[in-house]
Write an enzyme that holds these catalytic residues in place. Structure first.
Site, short mmCIF file in Angstrom:
data_model
loop_
_atom_site.label_atom_id
_atom_site.label_comp_id
_atom_site.label_asym_id
_atom_site.label_seq_id
_atom_site.Cartn_x
_atom_site.Cartn_y
_atom_site.Cartn_z
N VAL A 156 0.90 -1.26 0.03
CA VAL A 156 -0.01 -0.15 0.05
C VAL A 156 0.93 1.34 -0.12
O VAL A 156 1.69 1.27 0.73
CB VAL A 156 -1.01 -0.25 1.11
N CYS A 157 0.45 2.27 -0.70
CA CYS A 157 1.23 3.57 -0.92
C CYS A 157 0.42 4.67 -0.47
O CYS A 157 -0.53 5.08 -1.47
CB CYS A 157 1.93 3.38 -2.23
N ILE A 158 0.38 5.09 0.74
CA ILE A 158 -0.58 6.32 1.02
C ILE A 158 0.41 6.91 1.90
O ILE A 158 1.46 6.44 2.52
CB ILE A 158 -1.88 5.85 1.62
#
Length: 165
Positions: free
Chosen positions: A87-89
C-alpha cells in the site's frame, strides 16, 4: 515484552479487540507483536464492496517513530497499491519532507497515528483512489482512461475474494 514499541502495539491490539471498528479486523500473525494479519472488508457503495482482502502489517522496532508497512496478500488492483500488494498512502511514508516535493510533511507519517487511523485511511483509499501519484501505473491508467474496464476488473477480483471463503 519490555520495549516500548511492543507495549504500545499490545495496547493498540487490545483496544481494537475491545472496541472493534467497522470495515476491518486485526490480529497477530504467528504470535508476533510486530506482524499483524489484517482483514479489510470492502466498504458499501465502493467498487470493493463485499470483498474480503487480507493484508499483513509489519511494524518496525522503532514504531511509532517510523511507520509500519501494509501489504495485501489477497489480489488487489488499485492505483495506490503496488502490483506486489504494498500500500502506498502518505501516512505510511516516513516522516519529514518529501524529497520529490509531492507531499507536505504534515501528510506523512506521524507518531500520533495508530493501527486504527492507518486502516481507516486504507478504507478511504479504496473508495477514493489518488491517480495523481499512482503506485500501480496500469491500474491508474485504466481508472482514468477506461473506467468501465477498471470497474469490471475490480468486480471480478472482489468476487474471487468471496469465492475463496
Amino acid at each position: 515484552m519490555t520495549d516500548s514499541s511492543a507495549l504500545l502495539l499490545a495496547k493498540q491490539l487490545k483496544e481494537l479487540q475491545k472496541n472493534p471498528v467497522d470495515g476491518f479486523s486485526a490480529g497477530l500473525l504467528n504470535d508476533n507483536i510486530y506482524e499483524w494479519e489484517i482483514l479489510v472488508m470492502g466498504a458499501p457503495d465502493t467498487l470493493y464492496e463485499g470483498g474480503f482482502f487480507k493484508a499483513i502489517m509489519t511494524f518496525p522496532r522503532d514504531y511509532p517513530i517510523m511507520p509500519p508497512t501494509l501489504k495485501f496478500v489477497t489480489e488487489m488492483f488499485h492505483p495506490n497499491v503496488y502490483p506486489d500488494g504494498t500500500v502506498c498512502i502518505s501516512i505510511l511514508h516516513p516522516p519529514g519532507d518529501d524529497k520529490y516535493g509531492y507531499e507536505d510533511a504534515s501528510e506523512r507519517w506521524s507518531p500520533v497515528h495508530t493501527v486504527e487511523t492507518i486502516l481507516l485511511s486504507v478504507i478511504s483509499m479504496l473508495s477514493s483512489p489518488n491517480d495523481e501519484s499512482p503506485a500501480n501505473i496500469e491500474a491508474a491508467k485504466e481508472f482514468r482512461q477506461d473506467y468501465p474496464q477498471f470497474k469490471k476488473k475490480v468486480q471480478r477480483m472482489v468476487q474471487r475474494t468471496v469465492d475463496m471463503l
